[in-house]
Design a protein around this motif. Structure first.
Motif, mmCIF file in Angstrom:
data_model
loop_
_atom_site.group_PDB
_atom_site.id
_atom_site.type_symbol
_atom_site.label_atom_id
_atom_site.label_comp_id
_atom_site.label_asym_id
_atom_site.label_seq_id
_atom_site.Cartn_x
_atom_site.Cartn_y
_atom_site.Cartn_z
ATOM 1 N N GLY A 159 0.813 -1.205 0.000
ATOM 2 C CA GLY A 159 0.000 0.000 0.000
ATOM 3 C C GLY A 159 0.846 1.255 0.000
ATOM 4 N N ASP A 160 0.185 2.383 0.161
ATOM 5 C CA ASP A 160 0.839 3.690 0.177
ATOM 6 C C ASP A 160 0.925 4.204 1.603
ATOM 7 O OD1 ASP A 160 1.072 3.706 -2.601
ATOM 8 O OD2 ASP A 160 -0.975 4.487 -2.823
ATOM 9 N N LYS A 161 2.089 4.729 1.935
ATOM 10 C CA LYS A 161 2.311 5.206 3.287
ATOM 11 C C LYS A 161 1.369 6.363 3.601
ATOM 12 C CE LYS A 161 6.129 6.219 6.425
ATOM 13 N NZ LYS A 161 7.598 6.421 6.542
ATOM 14 N N GLY A 162 0.746 6.302 4.784
ATOM 15 C CA GLY A 162 -0.204 7.323 5.196
ATOM 16 C C GLY A 162 -1.636 6.966 4.913
ATOM 17 N N LEU A 163 -1.874 5.913 4.108
ATOM 18 C CA LEU A 163 -3.234 5.474 3.794
ATOM 19 C C LEU A 163 -3.607 4.265 4.641
ATOM 20 C CD1 LEU A 163 -3.256 5.861 -0.101
ATOM 21 C CD2 LEU A 163 -4.094 7.459 1.633
ATOM 22 N N PRO A 164 -4.912 3.990 4.790
ATOM 23 C CA PRO A 164 -5.337 2.881 5.664
ATOM 24 C C PRO A 164 -4.838 1.515 5.216
ATOM 25 C CG PRO A 164 -7.160 4.361 5.211
ATOM 26 C CD PRO A 164 -6.043 4.789 4.307
ATOM 27 N N ASP A 165 -4.592 1.342 3.915
ATOM 28 C CA ASP A 165 -4.181 0.023 3.451
ATOM 29 C C ASP A 165 -2.678 -0.212 3.574
ATOM 30 O OD1 ASP A 165 -3.391 1.822 1.541
ATOM 31 O OD2 ASP A 165 -3.946 0.557 -0.171
ATOM 32 N N TYR A 166 -1.947 0.750 4.147
ATOM 33 C CA TYR A 166 -0.497 0.607 4.270
ATOM 34 C C TYR A 166 -0.150 -0.370 5.392
ATOM 35 C CZ TYR A 166 4.407 1.752 5.081
ATOM 36 O OH TYR A 166 5.764 1.691 5.251
ATOM 37 N N SER A 167 0.785 -1.250 5.105
ATOM 38 C CA SER A 167 1.257 -2.207 6.119
ATOM 39 C C SER A 167 2.729 -2.478 5.902
ATOM 40 C CB SER A 167 0.463 -3.516 6.052
ATOM 41 O OG SER A 167 0.694 -4.177 4.821
ATOM 42 N N LYS A 168 3.400 -2.753 7.003
ATOM 43 C CA LYS A 168 4.828 -3.057 6.958
ATOM 44 C C LYS A 168 5.089 -4.211 7.915
ATOM 45 C CE LYS A 168 9.405 -1.061 7.841
ATOM 46 N NZ LYS A 168 10.151 0.164 8.261
ATOM 47 N N SER A 169 5.830 -5.204 7.441
ATOM 48 C CA SER A 169 6.149 -6.364 8.281
ATOM 49 C C SER A 169 7.616 -6.713 8.118
ATOM 50 C CB SER A 169 5.276 -7.568 7.900
ATOM 51 O OG SER A 169 5.527 -7.967 6.565
ATOM 52 N N LYS A 170 8.181 -7.210 9.191
ATOM 53 C CA LYS A 170 9.571 -7.655 9.205
ATOM 54 C C LYS A 170 9.576 -9.147 9.530
ATOM 55 C CE LYS A 170 11.327 -3.162 10.746
ATOM 56 N NZ LYS A 170 12.117 -2.442 11.782
ATOM 57 N N ASP A 171 10.153 -9.941 8.638
ATOM 58 C CA ASP A 171 10.162 -11.394 8.794
ATOM 59 C C ASP A 171 11.576 -11.918 8.626
ATOM 60 O OD1 ASP A 171 7.157 -11.907 8.834
ATOM 61 O OD2 ASP A 171 7.390 -10.826 6.942
ATOM 62 N N PHE A 172 11.797 -13.074 9.208
ATOM 63 C CA PHE A 172 13.075 -13.748 9.020
ATOM 64 C C PHE A 172 12.845 -15.254 9.002
ATOM 65 C CE2 PHE A 172 12.571 -13.767 13.584
ATOM 66 C CZ PHE A 172 13.090 -14.985 13.987
ATOM 67 N N LYS A 173 13.810 -15.936 8.448
ATOM 68 C CA LYS A 173 13.737 -17.391 8.349
ATOM 69 C C LYS A 173 15.134 -17.975 8.468
ATOM 70 C CE LYS A 173 12.054 -21.209 5.469
ATOM 71 N NZ LYS A 173 11.300 -21.587 4.263
ATOM 72 N N ILE A 174 15.220 -19.095 9.178
ATOM 73 C CA ILE A 174 16.478 -19.822 9.341
ATOM 74 C C ILE A 174 16.216 -21.293 9.056
ATOM 75 C CG2 ILE A 174 18.279 -20.523 10.945
ATOM 76 C CD1 ILE A 174 17.881 -17.944 12.449
ATOM 77 N N THR A 175 16.957 -21.857 8.142
ATOM 78 C CA THR A 175 16.895 -23.292 7.877
ATOM 79 C C THR A 175 18.296 -23.877 7.988
ATOM 80 O OG1 THR A 175 17.177 -23.012 5.484
ATOM 81 C CG2 THR A 175 14.918 -23.042 6.332
ATOM 82 N N TRP A 176 18.359 -25.060 8.522
ATOM 83 C CA TRP A 176 19.649 -25.723 8.707
ATOM 84 C C TRP A 176 19.429 -27.227 8.683
ATOM 85 C CZ3 TRP A 176 22.360 -26.713 13.964
ATOM 86 C CH2 TRP A 176 23.625 -27.292 13.739
ATOM 87 N N THR A 177 20.157 -27.901 7.830
ATOM 88 C CA THR A 177 20.141 -29.356 7.790
ATOM 89 C C THR A 177 21.570 -29.860 7.940
ATOM 90 O OG1 THR A 177 20.333 -29.403 5.366
ATOM 91 C CG2 THR A 177 18.112 -29.423 6.302
#
Length: 912
Positions: free
Chosen positions: A313-331
């Motif tokens: 979405g656009d910053k300042g509008l109701p549909d704006y969202s921000k997420s921070k994610d991470f992933k770790i895989t190890w075999t």
């Protein structure tokens, strides 16, 4: 046998006879035969060995030149040699093969060209072999002394691609200077489907290509806008670092992007590292690190860490969202040869709940729809000549639906395998009864927590984490009574250690018991039980009468295995143990209610249960087999399984005040065919029910069904599942048909026999290089029948997986005083088909019997366009409805030469 032909001998012969030319036709005409023919008219002076030895020094060459031809060799007084019919010239590690070869014996020059057959088609193109490097062309001039050459229409394979050029100069350093060259991965060399046009280029075989201005040509259409001022193609056969080119594309939610670009580090022979990133025009970005490692006979594994910032979405509008994610895989896996007493393994798949939804690459795999993820790391240490072993484990379970997480760290177990403490080290005579007594020990130390992802690192190790230790010591023995009866007594002791206990009280607002105080310290609980079992095996045989199939049926055998056991345990809910608390409260009606609870409930290890037990357990196992005469062999027999296993189990609790009988459990296993076994398991209810009209609820009555005249039991729950795959060979197996593989094998054997009779068809002799041919007509692949017709095959398969469960529903029938049944189905199916050699289609889907429609489906279409690969994937139904389309070069070297188009599933899906 090959003889060295030297220039001194040729000068002597040709000087004595003047102009001389001779041509001889033979199946295989070599330089030695040519020398023998020319010396027919000379004296023995032509056989001077000293002159032969000096010829290499006169020409300035470091070694003799060997040559031969299958058709003929013609030599003239001008020191020229003409080789006709698969000419072959060798000098040190250099070899030149062509249909026609001209040699200048004075200047060390060689000219090679192709031949023409009776209808004017070209064949026998010149092939130049220098060690591991090969060049094929239409004409070639080469100087053995200077190692320089001029080539027309050259073609050579470099890496995964092919380089062609109209005019080429070969330098003494083996570099090729080209004008008007082409680079392509298409093996249609004379007319490729696509290529990169190089105005000028320098090729260093097996190393790299450096070019001037280049542009792309597809199906003979030059795409000048897709050009570059220069280009560099590396062909390193060694392990080295390098730049990873990014992938360009667009996504409606996050905009245009560059993804998977970065740098590859060749850290060592055992480990690598790839640092990549992605960036979107609407603000999203991500970083990731991937590494693979392997050490032979030691260990192997891979590691990946990724961080992703997603903005919608656009910053300042109701549909704006921000997420921070991470992933770790190890075999990580350890080779069994590395250490016989220590093992280490890891399987880690940890990520935030929204990572797979925000990571576009996870759309068409199981991660996008998976609700749970699990990770574990385990190390086990064993000791030589010792029954003791120690194992430590870490496990993480995630649920994406509600972002809950369960962590157990550490989870340590100490195991002492079974030992016989009373067995004599040097036994004399028969084994004593007490020597059969065995025991073992298992200890567990666990520390775990159940919480939300965002609260995990904010939790308190003492107050929020649960930790406890458990010890288990089983003691058992087996004795034989009256030769046929096996008696097995056992004793089990369990002890738990806790670090806290929780006192409870009645909460008026909640209307239930609730924790009121937590006390920290060391607390101990224990429990024990004892049992004894008796079992035996009985056999019954039945011979059918002749008119009931007795002529073919030899015998029917019934194996019957009854067993009975008696177990007992005291009431650990008694106040003398202190494991349970008695609490009395007054409810809203003013009545006193007596409640018993354990302060150690809801911990890692459950406290000892209240109530004493004295149970008698019954179990019956049955097996029914039939022995019949074989149709193929009148004296042979074969066994047919009628009932592979029929088991029944039930128990009676003598110490219970009511409901002493347990449910009847039944298991049935049938071998319907060699590859398919049907398993059925069910539970039968042994009690009747009553109905309260005021509350509208059913309740169990302490009256067994057989006492109420309703039989032994009523089916409470059962279920089964099966799967089957249909393919090309399914109907042949059902209705008969030829075995294609057998026919194919027989054909191969006949071919091998034919080749054995004709050695010329078996390839070159040892030590003789023939090289691989790139020019000329392509051989058509595929299978043909004996009449020469193409055998078109359409491989296909269709798999079904069906599961069914039948059991009590929540609805009760007051008239019959029985619960109604509910039937639950689950059906999934997948298939693939290859209608032509280059087209393939596959899909998988799940059918929902409640909504009577397909709930989820994914489809993939692939088209192999020779040197291009076209793929289309789409989800036609459900919340993930979307598609992606890609057309790319098949070669991994030019993997970035592609076009992608996709839609976003976010356009029709809202995440909460």
């Amino acid at each position: 046998m090959k003889y060295r032909v030297l220039l001194t001998l040729l000068v002597y012969i040709l000087g004595s006879w003047g102009l001389f030319a001779q041509r001889k036709t033979s199946p295989s005409y070599t330089s030695e035969q040519a020398v023998a023919d020319t010396t027919l008219r000379v004296d023995s002076a032509a056989q001077d060995s000293i002159a032969l030895a000096d010829s290499t020094r006169r020409t300035g060459l470091e070694a003799p030149v060997e040559y031969k031809a299958n058709d003929s060799i013609v030599m003239t007084a001008g020191n020229m040699a003409y080789l006709y019919g698969e000419g072959d010239v060798k000098y040190q590690q250099i070899q030149l093969q062509a249909e026609n070869i001209e040699m200048n014996m004075d200047s060390s020059l060689v000219y090679a060209k192709f031949g023409l057959d009776s209808i004017g088609d070209e064949f026998g193109y010149p092939l130049f072999i220098d060690g591991n490097d090969q060049y094929e062309s239409k004409t070639m001039r080469y100087n053995f002394k200077t190692k320089k050459g001029y080539i027309t229409d050259v073609i050579t394979q470099q890496g995964e691609g092919y380089v062609t050029a109209g005019r080429t100069k070969k330098t003494e350093t083996d570099a090729l200077n080209m004008v008007g060259g082409r680079y392509t991965t298409c093996d249609e060399h004379e007319h490729p489907h696509f290529y990169i046009q190089m105005t000028k280029a320098k090729v260093r075989p097996k190393k790299n290509i450096v070019t001037g201005p280049v542009y792309l040509v597809i199906e003979d259409v030059p795409l000048y806008p897709l050009g570059l001022p220069f280009c560099f193609f590396p062909f390193s056969s060694t392990y080295s670092s390098g730049i990873l080119m990014p992938t360009f594309g667009d996504e409606s939610a996050r905009g245009f992007y560059l993804r998977d670009g970065g740098y590859y580090f060749a850290l060592s022979d055992y480990m690598d590292l790839a640092l990549t990133g992605e960036i979107y025009t609407k603000g999203s970005w991500g970083l990731s690190a991937k590494s693979n490692y392997r050490k032979r006979y030691k260990y192997s594994g891979s590691f990946m860490a990724s961080y992703l910032v997603s903005k919608y979405g656009d910053k300042g509008l109701p549909d704006y969202s921000k997420s921070k994610d991470f992933k770790i895989t190890w075999t990580h896996s350890q080779d069994s040869k590395a250490n016989p007493y220590r093992s280490f393994s890891a399987s880690v798949n940890f990520s935030t709940s929204s990572y797979d939804r925000n990571q576009m690459m996870g759309l068409y795999n199981a991660n996008a729809t998976s609700n749970t993820k699990s990770s574990s790391v385990n190390i086990t240490q064993r000791f030589p000549n010792n029954p003791l072993s120690i194992s430590a484990n870490m496990s993480i379970n995630q649920t994406s639906r509600d972002s809950s997480i369960s962590v157990t760290l550490p989870d340590v177990s100490l195991t002492l395998s079974r030992i016989y403490p009373f067995k004599r080290k040097h036994a004399v005579g028969k084994e004593r009864w007490y020597e059969k007594i065995s025991m073992s020990y298992t200890g567990y130390l666990r520390n775990s927590i159940n919480t939300k992802e965002n609260l995990l690192f904010k939790s308190n190790l003492v107050k929020d984490w649960r930790n406890a230790m458990q010890h288990k010591i089983p003691v058992s023995a087996t004795f034989t009574l009256f030769k046929y009866l096996n008696i097995s007594p056992s004793f089990n002791y369990t002890e738990n250690w806790y670090t806290h206990k929780v006192e409870q009280a009645y909460d008026i607002q909640k209307g239930a018991m609730a924790p009121v105080d937590t006390t920290y310290g060391f607390y101990r609980t224990y429990e024990y039980d004892a049992s004894v079992s008796a079992s035996t095996t009985l056999y019954g045989f039945f011979k059918p009468l002749p008119f009931f199939g007795g002529k073919k049926i030899e015998m029917i055998r019934h194996r019957f295995e009854p067993s009975i056991s008696l177990s007992a345990r005291p009431d650990f809910g008694n106040s003398k143990y202190g494991f349970w608390e008695d609490y009395v409260y007054t409810n809203a009606q003013g009545e006193d209610v007596h409640v018993q609870y354990s302060p150690f409930a809801n911990q890692i290890f459950s406290p000892p249960s209240s109530g004493k037990s004295g149970s008698i357990n019954f179990s019956l196992n049955n097996n029914l087999e039939m022995k019949v005469r074989s149709d193929k062999d009148s004296t042979g027999f074969k066994k047919i399984s009628l009932i592979d296993k029929l088991s029944l189990g039930m128990s009676y609790n003598m110490a219970a005040d009511s409901f002493k009988w347990s449910d009847l459990s039944v298991g049935l296993r049938l071998k319907l065919s060699k590859n398919y076994t049907l398993n059925l398991n069910g539970t039968f209810d042994t009690y009747t029910y009553g109905y309260n009209e005021q509350t509208g609820r059913a309740y169990k009555v302490d009256v067994p069904r057989w006492q109420a005249g309703k039989g032994i039991g009523r089916l409470r729950q059962t279920g089964t599942s099966f799967s089957y795959t249909f393919n090309n060979d399914t109907f042949k197996k059902w209705f008969g048909g030829g075995d294609d593989s057998k026919k194919k094998g027989e054909g191969d054997a006949s071919t091998d026999a034919t080749n054995a009779d004709n050695p010329d068809l078996n390839g070159p002799e040892d030590g003789e290089k023939k090289g691989s041919r790139l020019l000329g007509k392509k051989k058509e692949d595929g299978e043909y029948d004996s009449d020469g017709y193409y055998m078109a095959k359409v491989p296909w398969s269709l798999s079904f997986n069906y599961s069914m469960s039948l059991g009590y529903s929540s609805e009760f029938d007051p008239k019959k005083m029985e619960y109604k049944y509910a039937l639950t189905h689950a059906l999934s199916f997948n298939g693939n088909i290859q209608p032509t050699k280059n087209w393939s289609f596959n899909f998988n889907a799940t059918y929902d019997f409640d909504t009577h429609k397909v709930s989820y489906m994914t489809c993939n279409i692939t088209r192999n366009m020779h040197c291009f690969q076209m793929t289309a994937s789409f989800i036609p139904i459900g919340p993930y409805k979307s598609y992606t389309f890609s057309i790319a070069v098949s070669s991994s070297l030019l993997k970035d030469l592609k076009y992608n188009q996709s839609s976003s599933y976010r356009e029709g899906q809202q995440w909460y």
